[in-house]
Scaffold this active site. Sequence first.
Site, short mmCIF file in Angstrom:
data_model
loop_
_atom_site.label_atom_id
_atom_site.label_comp_id
_atom_site.label_asym_id
_atom_site.label_seq_id
_atom_site.Cartn_x
_atom_site.Cartn_y
_atom_site.Cartn_z
N TYR A 180 0.84 -1.20 0.00
CA TYR A 180 0.00 0.00 0.00
C TYR A 180 0.87 1.25 0.00
CZ TYR A 180 -4.06 -2.85 0.19
OH TYR A 180 -5.03 -3.75 -0.16
N ASP A 190 -0.27 -17.41 -4.14
CA ASP A 190 -1.15 -17.87 -5.22
C ASP A 190 -1.72 -19.25 -4.91
OD1 ASP A 190 1.60 -18.05 -5.45
OD2 ASP A 190 1.65 -18.21 -7.62
N ASP A 234 -5.41 -8.48 2.62
CA ASP A 234 -6.62 -7.79 2.18
C ASP A 234 -7.39 -8.67 1.19
OD1 ASP A 234 -8.45 -5.80 1.91
OD2 ASP A 234 -7.19 -4.46 0.72
N ASP A 237 -11.13 -11.14 1.85
CA ASP A 237 -12.39 -11.08 1.10
C ASP A 237 -12.77 -12.49 0.63
OD1 ASP A 237 -12.59 -8.33 1.33
OD2 ASP A 237 -13.19 -8.05 -0.76
N LYS A 297 5.35 -14.53 -0.95
CA LYS A 297 5.70 -14.79 -2.35
C LYS A 297 7.22 -14.67 -2.44
CE LYS A 297 4.47 -15.16 -6.77
NZ LYS A 297 3.75 -16.30 -7.35
#
Length: 352
Positions: free
Chosen positions: A130, A216, A240, A244, A183
Amino acid sequence: MKILVLPGDGIGPDITAATLTVLDRASTLYGLGLQWQREEIGLEALRRQGTTLPPRVIGAARAADGVILGPLSTNEYPTRERGGINASAEFRTRFDLYANIRPAKSRLGPGLTGKPVDLVIYRENTEGFYADRNMHSGGGEFMVTEDTAIALRRVTVKCSERIARRAFEAAASRRRKITAVHKANVFRISDGLFLREVRKVALDFPEVELEEVIVDAMAALLLRDPMRFDVIVAENMYGDILSDEASELSGGLGLGGSINAGESSCLAQAQHGSAPDIAGRDRANPVSLILSAAMLLDWLAIRRADSALGAAAQRIEAAVDRTLADPMKRTADLGGPMGTREFALAVASLLR
Ligand code: NAD
């Protein structure tokens, strides 16, 4: 106890009013002494005061015991220079609310995949991908030429260590399993640093099993086998996105509570956005913000050793679950007939 209430944009005013219906009832029944201070932020404040975050709101947040923040239509905000300040990002950085805690729990029986989910995501909240919260001064996004843009990601030892520690503490009192999402196969240095700090913290919690999963694969494994996961720790953007997904798995985006917590401040905030498509139509599901507010009460209960606040949080969550158990008492997003207000009254009426 003074709670600052910032309804925000879109469905924010609807779900905030619903949340206060439940909290008012809890405060009266259990003698919590909650008092509200309402302030205007977001697009309405921009229209009337020239900024989406008037400076007095920052002072009010500092003076309050906790904050309830509705969702914000940040995608519609103008640039910062023209008054468009993302209050969510601003509070997270100014008050160092480094832990975004997002549980996902099946509340309607097995959800999308037919498999239950019961996990909590510890998302680092003050740096990561961010760019708007990565710099001491100025933004973290740059236009190098007319057709080349760069966004910075910051990952530090301090922020990685503290979110990992909060996550391990939570795991120790749950199913004793933690999954660190990364990652590092690509971001060898930055995600490598994050993982290194997680592993160091793990040494202090030998009873907790640590698993490391590439982000992933994590998106797929969450769908395939959600109960494999208990506590998930991740940098900002991975957390984030995965939260969801987890929320949707638990039954819907409108169901997941969330707090942003630091050492001395806490802000309750729904997991979802401002849903402008259904704003002002009494159609929003207020569960996410109601459960977020319950999490805030629980956070205050621990800080103040106040068992009444903790009991109120548990009773609110139980009342939400009992209401949702009846398909005729669900909002439209869950296929039910209830409006936002009616749902809140149903939850409040179950508090004893
Ligand atoms: P969204 O979460 O607002 O909506 C996605 C979909 O889910 C929409 O169909 C919406 O109607 C539905 N939905 C969301 N919450 C719901 C609820 N409580 N009850 C019923 N249905 C619900 O995401 P979006 O459409 O991508 O974003 C809309 C705005 O929200 C954008 O301006 C975005 O920047 C902003 N946003 C804000 C926050 C925040 O304030 N924390 C978070 C995410 C997005």
